[in-house]
Structures are given as C-alpha cells and as structure tokens.
Scaffold this active site. Structure first.
Site, PDB file in Angstrom:
ATOM      1  N   GLY A 123     -75.557  -9.683  40.454  1.00 53.96           N
ATOM      2  CA  GLY A 123     -74.718 -10.153  41.544  1.00 53.96           C
ATOM      3  C   GLY A 123     -75.190  -9.553  42.855  1.00 53.96           C
ATOM      4  O   GLY A 123     -76.316  -9.063  42.974  1.00 53.96           O
ATOM      5  N   CYS A 124     -74.334  -9.533  43.842  1.00 49.06           N
ATOM      6  CA  CYS A 124     -74.688  -9.001  45.158  1.00 49.06           C
ATOM      7  C   CYS A 124     -75.135  -7.548  45.043  1.00 49.06           C
ATOM      8  O   CYS A 124     -74.447  -6.725  44.437  1.00 49.06           O
ATOM      9  CB  CYS A 124     -73.482  -9.111  46.094  1.00 49.06           C
ATOM     10  N   PHE A 125     -76.297  -7.227  45.628  1.00 53.56           N
ATOM     11  CA  PHE A 125     -76.808  -5.857  45.497  1.00 53.56           C
ATOM     12  C   PHE A 125     -75.929  -4.837  46.209  1.00 53.56           C
ATOM     13  O   PHE A 125     -76.045  -3.638  45.984  1.00 53.56           O
ATOM     14  CB  PHE A 125     -78.260  -5.734  45.967  1.00 53.56           C
ATOM     15  N   TRP A 126     -75.029  -5.296  47.074  1.00 55.25           N
ATOM     16  CA  TRP A 126     -74.130  -4.367  47.757  1.00 55.25           C
ATOM     17  C   TRP A 126     -73.358  -3.497  46.764  1.00 55.25           C
ATOM     18  O   TRP A 126     -73.107  -2.332  47.022  1.00 55.25           O
ATOM     19  CB  TRP A 126     -73.129  -5.139  48.615  1.00 55.25           C
TER      20      TRP A 126
END
Length: 278
Positions: free
Chosen positions: A104-107
C-alpha cells in the site's frame, strides 16, 4: 520570515522548471511569476497563489516541492531534515542484507520497520515497473506498472529476514490485490519482492502458513516477485510519519482498526469451524 521578491521569483522559476511539477501547478506559478515581474504587489500575488493552492494543500495533494513552497508562503516551518540518500547502502556485506515490500502507500510502511532494532535504513520509492526514473504522479496514474514500496537495509545479527516477513503480514490485507485500505489502484497492491532463493523460500513458506491458518475467508493474493530496480521517491515523501505526525497517526489508526476487525472475524470463523467439527 517573509519571502523577499527575489526569493519568491527564484523559487517560482525553479518550480516551473521542475519536471515533477504538475501542469496545473505550473500554470498558476507562471501566472504569479509574470505578475511579479511586472512589479505587481508581492503580498497580494502570494496571497492569491496561496488561495489557489489551498484546496490541494489541505488534502496534502501538492507535489513535494510545491508543497514546501506553499508552507513558505503561509509562514509554516518547512521540514529541514533531509533524507541522506547516500547513507542508504550496504556497507557490511557479511552482516547486512536488504528486503523490499510493497504494502500500500509507503507512508505507512516506514515506521513499523524503521523503529525495529536491527534496521539500519528504510527508503520509500517505486519498484516492479517498466519505466525508468518514474515520477510520483506517473506511478500514481498506474501507467508505469510500479508499486509503492519500501527498501529496508537490516543487520542480520539483530533481526532476520523471516522476522521482517512476519511483521509484513501484520501490516497488510493479504486478500486485496486492488490496493490497500483507503488507497486504491494497482500501484498499492501487496507484493513481497525477493532477491534470492533463500528469501523466496522464506516468503513462500510464510505465505503458505498464512493461507493454512484459515484466518481469511477470501483468497490470499499477495504476490511474491523477484526484485527489480528500486527508484527512490523525492525527499518530501521520505519518513512521512516524522514530517506529518498528526496525519500519519490518523491513517495508522484507520489501518489498525481495519486489521483488528479482520483478525477478529478470522478468529470467530476459526472457532466456529472447530466447534462444528466437534
């Protein structure tokens, strides 16, 4: 500290020439630059630019350098800490290794790994695609085939690859190959990228255990692929949890609630099956 006209024009020029700046952003920046070059009032022009950029800024949807410039014109402190890309490399080949995960989002993939003992560096970026030097927007469009991922350098004396894989399963929804949580699109699908036969064996055995656990009603669709070129994303997107702690905590809370609910459903289903057999 307020921007001078010279400083504002310098930043505007650089942003206009920046390849990552979106066409719409570039158009409003050019308009502001042209007005300042004809001696229009600096404060009025920056206030007008701020108003145009505000809707995207509120949603944290400006490109990285434009977001930093927006912080300047509204008087917010710009994150000074820079990710030292030169330090993200293996120095001790005997005791260091690296792992790559798309979840998913690397954040939200950096903090869980980076805060573990034995992790030397975590880099956010893109991998698994067919375009060299992809920009954030190109990957976001889904046209390059890349996924957002993290590349982790770790000390094998302090933490094993198996432990990293075990942690990875705790962070994702392995039944969703159309994205992860609120992030939708192929660029957010979960993939374990393996760099050798040993990592592949560990990843495949771990995936088999997840499937055989019976915790998931839907098929486990997380892929296992060989590593390919890892393209780091620009500094603005590195270590999001440190630069945007409030927003990160909200996103993390949402993911944790979803995963907890999913696990509870799995446990109820497993207990029901056990009782039914008895």
């Amino acid at each position: 500290m307020e921007l001078t006209k010279e400083e504002a024009l310098r930043d505007l020029y650089n942003l206009i020439l920046n390849e990552d700046t979106r066409d719409w952003e570039r158009s409003v920046l050019i308009s502001t630059k042209n007005a300042l070059e004809t001696n229009e009032n600096l404060k009025i022009q920056l206030a007008g630019l701020e108003e145009k950029l505000r809707p995207l800024a509120i949603r944290n949807n400006l490109t990285g350098d434009v977001a930093d410039f927006y912080s300047k014109i509204v008087g917010e402190a710009v994150e000074e800490e820079r990710f030292d890309f030169s330090k993200h490399r293996i120095k001790d080949y005997k005791h260091q290794d690296y792992a790559v995960f798309g979840g998913g989002c690397f954040w939200c993939m950096v903090e869980p790994f980076e805060t573990k003992k034995g992790i030397d560096s975590v880099l956010s970026g893109f991998t698994g695609g067919h375009t060299d030097h992809p920009s954030y927007d190109q990957v976001l469009s889904g046209a390059t085939g890349h996924v957002e991922a993290v590349e982790i350098i770790f000390d094998t004396r302090l933490i094993s690859y198996k432990e990293l894989v075990d942690l990875y399963w705790q962070l994702i929804d392995p039944t969703d190959d159309k994205g992860q949580f609120q992030d939708r699109g192929n660029q957010y699908r979960p993939i374990i990228f393996v760099r050798n036969k040993q990592q592949r064996k560990i990843a495949e055995e771990s995936k088999k255990k997840v499937i055989e656990s019976g915790r998931y009603k839907q098929p486990v669709v997380t892929e296992i692929q060989p590593t390919s070129t890892f393209w780091p994303v620009e500094n603005h997107y590195q270590q999001f949890y440190k630069k945007n702690p409030k927003r990160y905590k909200r996103i993390k809370r949402y993911r944790q609630r979803f995963l907890l609910y999913q696990r509870l459903k799995g446990e109820v289903r497993m207990r029901y099956k056990k009782v039914k057999k008895e």
